[in-house]
Scaffold this active site. Structure first.
Site, PDB file in Angstrom:
ATOM      1  N   CYS A  13       0.844  -1.193   0.000  1.00 22.68           N
ATOM      2  CA  CYS A  13       0.000   0.000   0.000  1.00 22.68           C
ATOM      3  C   CYS A  13       0.878   1.240   0.000  1.00 22.68           C
ATOM      4  O   CYS A  13       2.109   1.165   0.059  1.00 22.68           O
ATOM      5  CB  CYS A  13      -0.929   0.012   1.211  1.00 22.68           C
ATOM      6  SG  CYS A  13      -0.050   0.150   2.788  1.00 22.68           S
ATOM      7  N   CYS A  16       3.364   1.609   2.870  1.00 19.59           N
ATOM      8  CA  CYS A  16       4.617   0.866   2.647  1.00 19.59           C
ATOM      9  C   CYS A  16       5.562   1.674   1.767  1.00 19.59           C
ATOM     10  O   CYS A  16       6.773   1.760   2.029  1.00 19.59           O
ATOM     11  CB  CYS A  16       4.327  -0.484   1.988  1.00 19.59           C
ATOM     12  SG  CYS A  16       3.155  -1.531   2.859  1.00 19.59           S
ATOM     13  N   ASP A 479       9.635  25.429 -33.384  1.00 19.01           N
ATOM     14  CA  ASP A 479      10.797  25.803 -34.189  1.00 19.01           C
ATOM     15  C   ASP A 479      10.489  25.443 -35.646  1.00 19.01           C
ATOM     16  O   ASP A 479       9.556  24.683 -35.923  1.00 19.01           O
ATOM     17  CB  ASP A 479      12.018  25.042 -33.680  1.00 19.01           C
ATOM     18  CG  ASP A 479      13.256  25.309 -34.502  1.00 19.01           C
ATOM     19  OD1 ASP A 479      13.503  26.482 -34.838  1.00 19.01           O
ATOM     20  OD2 ASP A 479      13.962  24.337 -34.827  1.00 19.01           O
ATOM     21  N   ASP A 697      14.475  21.142 -31.778  1.00 15.84           N
ATOM     22  CA  ASP A 697      15.418  20.038 -31.963  1.00 15.84           C
ATOM     23  C   ASP A 697      16.870  20.465 -31.908  1.00 15.84           C
ATOM     24  O   ASP A 697      17.758  19.615 -31.914  1.00 15.84           O
ATOM     25  CB  ASP A 697      15.173  19.359 -33.311  1.00 15.84           C
ATOM     26  CG  ASP A 697      15.644  20.214 -34.481  1.00 15.84           C
ATOM     27  OD1 ASP A 697      15.459  21.447 -34.427  1.00 15.84           O
ATOM     28  OD2 ASP A 697      16.200  19.646 -35.439  1.00 15.84           O
ATOM     29  N   ASP A 701      17.479  25.766 -29.372  1.00 16.39           N
ATOM     30  CA  ASP A 701      16.148  25.626 -28.776  1.00 16.39           C
ATOM     31  C   ASP A 701      16.221  25.180 -27.314  1.00 16.39           C
ATOM     32  O   ASP A 701      15.191  25.164 -26.628  1.00 16.39           O
ATOM     33  CB  ASP A 701      15.324  24.582 -29.553  1.00 16.39           C
ATOM     34  CG  ASP A 701      15.131  24.962 -31.005  1.00 16.39           C
ATOM     35  OD1 ASP A 701      14.894  26.150 -31.275  1.00 16.39           O
ATOM     36  OD2 ASP A 701      15.231  24.064 -31.868  1.00 16.39           O
TER      37      ASP A 701
END
Length: 812
Positions: A13, A16, A479, A697, A701
């Site tokens: 649970c 735990c 971009d 990419d 950026d």
């Protein structure tokens, strides 16, 4: 920072989970720990390398067990581990249910003879089944039946569900509590009361009390609990199937080729026409375990084989099924010089590869590691649930004690002498129904399922926090080069300035020599243009390694002092001259008319080449819009997410691309931006009250990706961009962008549903079990019903989370 992964045994649970996490965080040198209740793993981050034994000892000292994870790709080992976690759970559940049915049957004479039984469920069942019970059974003496029921209950406790009591004892030894504590206390109290009533029934009857026994309730409570855990285990397996699927993609062995000794020092040539340089078909091969393969080894992959590692194709041509890795449904043709990834499937042609990445450095291993870390991460909603779960069990124990006290007083004052039977039954129901499992599973179950589905779709989302942030996005900045466009620009024209002081071929050689040190798509386009224009095709035909040569056919000078200017270009020293190559930001004056784009290339991107700050020539590069861009922009608009374009390119190149994609408002197109200006644009949107995602990419950026509320990076982009992004797009279909937002929104919706159900369940269940309806409606909740409701709560949360598996696996 060092990251380590452990497998955790014994967690049942959220309480735990919290105990294990606190135990790991208390170890000196540990900076953070994240425990995954779904996968039973822990991700531990340490400031410096730490002995794993120390971490395992800390977990064991907290009352749980830990071990090193199974090797990646070992699906059988993972399955064996799951079996060790709950050995023979299905069989034990079935036996417990059968024992409960037998106990119910044997209890009929006792219930029919006892008018004071406080269990409404058992009373109702007794009245319903009474006409069907043989009279011979009804005539059995009560005392032998009690002893048989006692034996059945004891056998169920010791053999069907011993881990409940073991875990409760371990928690008590370490002064903690968890779900096992409430179940163990409830069933032990019921068993103890029943046992006293069995060995000394006159003790009860002498005081005018019913000597009821609850053996059948004990058995059914444990049976329902085991059934719930069995259903949970099945649901967990389905929820984590994506992670196991990645592990199963890795091959266990590879075919190693051995080169002749006289060829060993040489690097096998690449390129069309070079296949015959080495007769690969005659090379001896040895089947070796994948762990024995090293980078630069030669590997043969036959049709139908799964590619065992990342590599470069040296020989052959084949269709590769990359669907399990990227979500791309159609096979892709790969040939000499192309890269392939481990885990993909070779369909129709033999290939010879040079290994480029094996083991933990391979694409497949990195994806699996990212997914494991993401599924172990904590969403903001999960932190709220964790704080509630940490105090939940002690609160329930106090409520059960208070309930027993109040009912004991009510049943034995003001002329009442009912004893403690009903008070005990009600307290047991409170203990049993108040289970924190549903609350603990509410968020991680949804995250685990959705991240797995996203990975199968071609999206790697770095955790629950990224999901929650992505779900709130209302604006998305894109971009241009490599994102909206194919990222494979071509040089359409090379124009020499009238006053150029360096010959054209030398300028081309200088530009190519400098750009070969860059990974930017425009740099690669310059190199490709030079190679097609200047390099001898005869040399290529002979299989010689290309060598850059100037107009005088001498090797080009060494590049020195190379500096990359993100968003602008580069500078370097070559042949004693200062060279600069990039966009108009490098120019100190307006470009001369002679260097403006020809009429047919007005949308092209210019790259100016300067020597000693004097413009010498200009490259005009063109790039194609990705075919999926218009559809992706239309889907974003349908999701009420506003797209804008942020690019370092000139307006003349950016505007036509943006309009073709569907971004038609001029105010949504910002061009000629340096990285700092992209970052400022993101901040401006956020200041205006927008939640912004950035898609990019390149190196230029990275800052914007990190600043945005959610960063989406193309997996084919730069390492810096991939590191800064929260979500990786594993292939170039831009429809993954709206799909990621759909997944994020649906996941957060399911998380809220799960948490709402867990809270409402406890708000209704605990008072109902405590008997608040009894004074007016005479309704009490049976401990058996409480056990069934407890099991149902966890299973319902998992079942609701599994609805996320029906999300699209890839863009349509």
């Amino acid at each position: 920072m060092t990251e380590q992964t452990l497998r955790i045994q014994g967690m049942t649970c959220a309480a735990c989970q919290i105990h294990v996490q606190h135990a790991l965080e208390a170890v000196p040198g540990v900076t953070s720990a994240s425990v995954n209740l779904m996968a039973h793993t822990a991700q531990v981050t340490t400031a410096s390398p730490l002995d794993t034994t120390t971490l395992i000892t800390a977990v064991r000292n907290s009352g749980y067990n830990a071990s090193l994870p199974t090797p990646a790709g070992d699906a059988h080992a993972t399955h064996d581990h799951d079996n060790m976690e709950t050995p023979h759970l299905g069989l034990r559940t079935l036996l417990a249910l059968l024992a409960g049915a037998l106990a119910m049957l044997l209890s009929m004479p006792l219930m029919m003879s006892s008018a004071t039984s406080t269990d409404p469920l058992l009373r109702a069942l007794a009245n319903l089944l009474a006409p069907l019970i043989p009279m011979a059974l009804m005539d059995l003496p009560a005392q032998p039946i009690r002893w048989v029921l006692c034996a059945l209950a004891l056998a169920t406790m010791l053999f069907a569900a011993p881990e409940i009591y073991t875990a409760a004892w371990q928690a008590a030894r370490h002064r903690t509590t968890n779900m096992n504590t409430t179940v163990a206390l409830g069933t032990l109290a019921a068993f103890a009361s029943s046992f006293v009533a069995t060995i000394a029934p006159t003790t009860f009857t002498r005081h005018g009390l019913a000597s009821d026994v609850y053996y059948e309730a004990v058995i059914f409570i444990l049976a329902f609990l085991l059934a719930g855990r069995w259903l949970e285990a099945r649901a967990r397996a389905r929820a984590t199937s994506a992670l196991r699927g990645f592990a199963q993609l890795e091959s266990s062995d590879a075919r190693l080729l051995t080169l002749p000794q006289d060829r060993m020092p040489q690097v096998p040539p690449l390129g069309p026409g070079n296949e015959a340089a080495i007769d690969y078909s005659s090379l001896p091969e040895t089947l070796l375990p994948l762990s024995a393969i090293e980078p630069n080894d030669l590997i043969r992959v036959l049709p139908g084989d799964r590619i065992p590692l990342d590599g470069l194709i040296l020989h052959g041509r084949s269709s590769i099924d990359e669907s399990m890795l990227t979500g791309e449904p159609l096979p892709i043709t790969r040939s000499i010089g192309d890269k392939v990834s481990g885990g993909t499937l070779n369909l129709d042609g033999p290939l010879v590869l040079r290994a480029t990445a094996v083991g933990a450095t391979s694409t497949l291993a990195q994806m699996q590691r990212l997914l494991e870390q993401a599924q172990s991460s904590r969403a903001p909603m999960q932190r709220l649930a964790d704080r509630a779960s940490a105090i939940f069990v002690p609160t329930v124990l106090a409520l059960a004690a208070l309930t027993f006290t109040i009912w004991s007083i009510a049943e034995n004052t003001n002329g009442h002498h009912e004893g403690f039977t009903r008070a005990l039954s009600i307290a047991i129901a409170v203990l049993i129904i108040a289970c924190p499992c549903a609350m603990g599973l509410a968020v991680p179950a949804a995250i685990t399922v959705s991240l797995g589905r996203a990975a199968q779709s071609g999206l790697l989302i770095k955790g629950g926090e990224a999901l929650e942030r992505l779900a709130t996005v209302d604006t998305i900045a894109l971009d241009k080069t490599g994102t909206l466009t194919e990222g494979r620009p071509q040089i359409a024209a090379f124009v020499l300035a009238p006053n150029a002081t360096v010959p054209a071929e030398t300028l081309l050689a200088y530009a190519a020599a400098a750009e070969r040190l860059s990974t930017h798509p425009l740099a690669q386009a310059v190199v490709a243009y030079y190679e097609s224009s200047v390099i001898s095709t005869e040399a290529q035909r002979r299989g010689e390694t290309p060598v850059f040569r100037s107009a005088g056919h001498e090797p080009s000078p060494t590049i020195e002092d190379l500096v990359t200017l993100p968003g602008t270009g580069l500078t370097a020293t070559i042949a004693g001259h200062k060279l600069a190559l990039g966009n108009a930001a490098l120019l100190t004056t307006t470009p001369p008319l002679e260097l403006l784009a020809p009429p047919a290339l007005t949308n092209a991107t210019p790259l100016y080449l300067l020597i000693e700050n004097v413009p010498q020539a200009v490259f005009f590069a063109t790039d194609e819009l990705r075919p999926t861009a218009p559809s992706a922009i239309a889907q974003l608009n349908a999701l009420h997410v506003h797209p804008v374009l942020l690019t370092g390119d000139i307006a003349a190149s950016a505007t036509p691309i943006a309009q073709a994609a569907g971004i038609t408002n001029p105010q949504d197109i910002q061009s000629h931006l340096l990285p700092a200006e992209k970052l400022a644009a993101i901040r401006a949107l956020q200041t205006a009250g927008h939640s912004v995602a950035m898609v990019g990419d390149g190196i230029n950026d990275a800052a914007a990706l990190a600043r945005a509320n959610a960063g989406l990076a193309m997996a084919s982009g730069s390492d810096l961009a991939r590191e800064a992004g929260d979500i990786l797009l594993l292939h170039h279909d831009l429809r993954l962008i709206p799909l990621s937002i759909q997944i994020a929104r649906r996941t957060t919706h399911i998380m809220r549903q799960n948490l709402g159900w867990a809270v409402v369940y406890n708000l209704i269940g605990i008072p109902l079990a405590a008997g608040v309806l009894y004074p007016h409606f005479h309704i009490l909740l049976s401990p058996i019903l409480a056990s069934a409701a407890m099991a149902l709560s966890s299973v319902s949360v998992l079942a609701n989370s599994l609805r996320l598996r029906r999300l699209p696996s890839a863009p349509n």
